[in-house]
Write an enzyme that holds these catalytic residues in place. Structure first.
Site, mmCIF file in Angstrom:
data_model
loop_
_atom_site.group_PDB
_atom_site.id
_atom_site.type_symbol
_atom_site.label_atom_id
_atom_site.label_comp_id
_atom_site.label_asym_id
_atom_site.label_seq_id
_atom_site.Cartn_x
_atom_site.Cartn_y
_atom_site.Cartn_z
ATOM 1 N N LYS A 22 124.938 -29.249 16.128
ATOM 2 C CA LYS A 22 123.830 -29.427 17.239
ATOM 3 C C LYS A 22 122.398 -29.556 16.306
ATOM 4 O O LYS A 22 121.962 -30.327 16.407
ATOM 5 C CB LYS A 22 123.562 -27.956 17.943
ATOM 6 C CG LYS A 22 122.221 -28.063 18.752
ATOM 7 C CD LYS A 22 121.916 -26.946 19.335
ATOM 8 C CE LYS A 22 121.333 -25.605 18.882
ATOM 9 N NZ LYS A 22 120.163 -25.711 18.522
ATOM 10 N N ASN A 23 122.360 -29.000 15.195
ATOM 11 C CA ASN A 23 121.255 -28.849 14.346
ATOM 12 C C ASN A 23 121.231 -29.837 13.557
ATOM 13 O O ASN A 23 120.022 -30.255 12.849
ATOM 14 C CB ASN A 23 120.972 -27.497 13.535
ATOM 15 C CG ASN A 23 120.463 -26.540 14.399
ATOM 16 O OD1 ASN A 23 120.389 -26.501 15.576
ATOM 17 N ND2 ASN A 23 120.594 -25.244 13.947
ATOM 18 N N CYS A 126 113.996 -20.921 21.878
ATOM 19 C CA CYS A 126 114.477 -19.572 21.999
ATOM 20 C C CYS A 126 113.278 -18.396 21.735
ATOM 21 O O CYS A 126 112.522 -18.863 20.950
ATOM 22 C CB CYS A 126 115.499 -19.374 20.628
ATOM 23 S SG CYS A 126 117.299 -19.866 21.179
ATOM 24 N N ARG A 131 107.340 -18.239 15.961
ATOM 25 C CA ARG A 131 107.766 -19.837 15.542
ATOM 26 C C ARG A 131 106.301 -20.559 15.516
ATOM 27 O O ARG A 131 106.428 -21.640 16.594
ATOM 28 C CB ARG A 131 108.935 -20.123 16.246
ATOM 29 C CG ARG A 131 110.094 -19.430 16.177
ATOM 30 C CD ARG A 131 111.244 -20.033 16.974
ATOM 31 N NE ARG A 131 112.049 -20.707 16.202
ATOM 32 C CZ ARG A 131 113.289 -20.999 16.565
ATOM 33 N NH1 ARG A 131 113.480 -20.905 17.905
ATOM 34 N NH2 ARG A 131 113.889 -21.701 15.932
ATOM 35 N N ASP A 316 121.115 -17.856 11.815
ATOM 36 C CA ASP A 316 122.119 -18.091 13.211
ATOM 37 C C ASP A 316 123.318 -17.402 13.121
ATOM 38 O O ASP A 316 124.144 -17.717 14.197
ATOM 39 C CB ASP A 316 122.193 -19.735 13.150
ATOM 40 C CG ASP A 316 120.783 -20.247 13.612
ATOM 41 O OD1 ASP A 316 119.848 -19.579 13.932
ATOM 42 O OD2 ASP A 316 120.733 -21.714 13.303
ATOM 43 N N ARG A 408 123.738 -24.367 25.316
ATOM 44 C CA ARG A 408 122.862 -25.027 24.701
ATOM 45 C C ARG A 408 123.527 -25.374 23.385
ATOM 46 O O ARG A 408 123.198 -26.446 22.741
ATOM 47 C CB ARG A 408 121.449 -24.558 24.488
ATOM 48 C CG ARG A 408 120.572 -24.089 25.655
ATOM 49 C CD ARG A 408 119.324 -23.446 25.319
ATOM 50 N NE ARG A 408 118.817 -24.086 23.842
ATOM 51 C CZ ARG A 408 118.141 -23.316 23.269
ATOM 52 N NH1 ARG A 408 118.044 -22.082 23.278
ATOM 53 N NH2 ARG A 408 117.625 -23.878 22.045
#
Ligand code: UD1
Length: 429
Positions: A22-23, A126, A131, A316, A408
């Site tokens: 995903k990233n 999230c 952030r 993560d 997600r």
């Protein structure tokens, strides 16, 4: 809202195909904004975040088509996406879309580089800390952009185009490294990015940009050189395997016992988690087809781990590791150094019987003999999967509520775990 029901107790045995990351998929899709030609991406995971980014890109005028919709021989293979930003019709990324996913803020880099202007809402995503976006703003200013914050939007302009420069990040940042790479690829002259993120997803984006005609060296190290070019072309690129998904399933096997091949995972992208899993007592064997993980008989050992930028232990996988060592012999310590508020899973793991004490950024986990199934709540993407793997090793039934977080970032988790012997199902709600 859907829930996931897990009945714990079964070992995991078989093969789990690892999806594209995903990233990596998200910045690669965003890179399509850099050229009017078609960027074709293979191995794109079918995830809610990818679907949302498709909507955001179409709002900017990116034409999209998808192959591989039908299930082929390998029912879990990713999609092939063709993205063509022939005509960018809108350089604004609105709050309604950007607030749902932080990474969509990253469109600011290519829009500014190619269109010389971008107006992008401050992000959401999230709830794992403040952030901020100060590193992005500083880097784009270093490349010559004028930037204002106006009514919740970052308004960036570079009427004469961006100009290469030295960009030094005060802290390692994945997102701002991606954005600076994309912006610098179309800037005039040379950019040197110092204290750059070294994640495999950065290497993957750089590899794709090079296929598009960018001149980049040093991706994967702390210093990246980018020699700007006037235009980029189309290309074809396959998304790198998801190291977080692979690490998550590896922790699940270490927790339940069993023997699973993580198909498509490689040692170089996993790095430190392999060492930690070995310390915990799992047996890891890299093979040509992927990484094989086994744990038979013996219990789980306690470990002390600190999250760090790559090649350190990833934030993560922090929640998943905490689930794993909640059943270890002895006391483990996990220090979170990337995000200040990434411990929301602690109280949910406690509902399953885990013994975890939090002191600032350090969690002390005293292993318990058994966990017991309960109702729990998914709080963010990685936290929610930690509850799934804890449920697999708990006695009885665990219900994980609010599973949209899982969708997600984890493709068909029920199918993948179910195929290895887990009792797991989605209950539509
Ligand atoms: C990316 C990953 C996310 C992962 C994180 C860290 C994606 C889509 N997301 O997130 O899964 O957990 O890297 O590996 O790839 N920071 C600032 N100012 C900024 C930018 C960041 O202070 O302008 C801080 C953050 O709050 C955090 C740290 O820098 O403390 C690292 O964040 P960063 O690497 O930028 O994370 P993301 O790119 O958002």
């Amino acid at each position: 809202m859907d829930k996931i029901r897990v009945v714990g107790g079964a070992e995991l045995n078989g093969t789990i195909p690892i999806s594209g990351a995903k990233n990596a998929a998200l910045p690669l899709m965003i890179a399509s904004l850099l050229t009017e030609e078609t960027l074709t991406l293979d191995n794109v995971p079918r995830l809610a975040d990818v679907a949302l980014l498709k909507r955001i890109l179409s709002n900017h005028g990116v034409d999209q088509s998808v192959d591989g919709k039908r299930l082929g021989q390998n029912g879990l293979a990713g999609e092939t996406l063709h993205l063509t930003a022939g005509n960018i019709v809108d350089t604004t990324a609105p709050y309604e879309l950007v607030s749902k996913m932080r990474a969509s803020f990253w469109v600011i880099g290519p829009l500014l580089a190619r269109m010389r202007e971008a107006k992008v809402s401050l992000p959401g995503g999230c709830a794992i800390g403040t952030r901020p976006v100060d590193f992005f703003i500083q880097a784009l200013r270093d490349l010559g952009a004028d930037i204002d914050i106006d009514a919740g939007y970052v308004v960036a302009r570079a009427p004469k185009g961006l100009i290469g420069n030295r960009v030094v990040f005060p802290k390692v940042t994945v997102g701002a490294t991606h954005v600076t790479l994309m912006a610098a690829a179309l800037a005039r002259g040379e950019t040197v990015i110092e204290n750059a993120a070294r994640e495999p997803e950065i290497v993957d984006l750089a590899a794709c940009l090079v296929k598009m005609g960018a001149r980049i060296s040093g991706a994967g190290t702390s210093t990246i050189h980018v020699d700007g070019v006037e235009r980029l072309s189309g290309a074809r690129h396959a998304v790198v395997a998801d190291r977080i998904e692979a690490g998550t399933y590896a922790m699940a096997v270490a927790m339940t016992g069993g023997d699973v091949l993580l198909e498509g995972a490689t040692e170089d992208i996993l790095g430190t988690p392999i060492r930690v899993l070995t310390d915990v007592g799992a047996e890891i064997t890299p093979t040509n087809a992927g990484i094989r993980i086994r744990r038979n008989g013996a219990g789980i050992s306690a470990v002390d781990v600190t999250t760090e930028p790559f090649p350190g232990f990833p934030t993560d996988l922090q929640a998943q590791l905490m689930a794993l060592v909640s059943k270890a012999r002895g006391t483990s310590h996990i220090r979170e150094t990337i995000f200040e508020n990434r411990f929301m899973h602690v109280q949910e793991l406690a509902r399953l019987g885990a013994d975890i004490h939090l002191d600032g950024q350090v969690a002390t986990i005293t292993g318990v003999d058994k966990l017991k199934g309960a109702q729990v709540m998914a709080t963010d993407l990685r936290a929610s999967v930690s509850l799934v793997i804890a449920g697999l090793a708990a006695e009885g039934e665990t219900f994980i509520n609010r599973v949209y977080h899982l969708d997600r970032g984890f493709e068909r988790i029920e199918d993948k775990l179910g195929a290895c012997g887990a009792t797991i199902e989605r209950i539509a709600g």
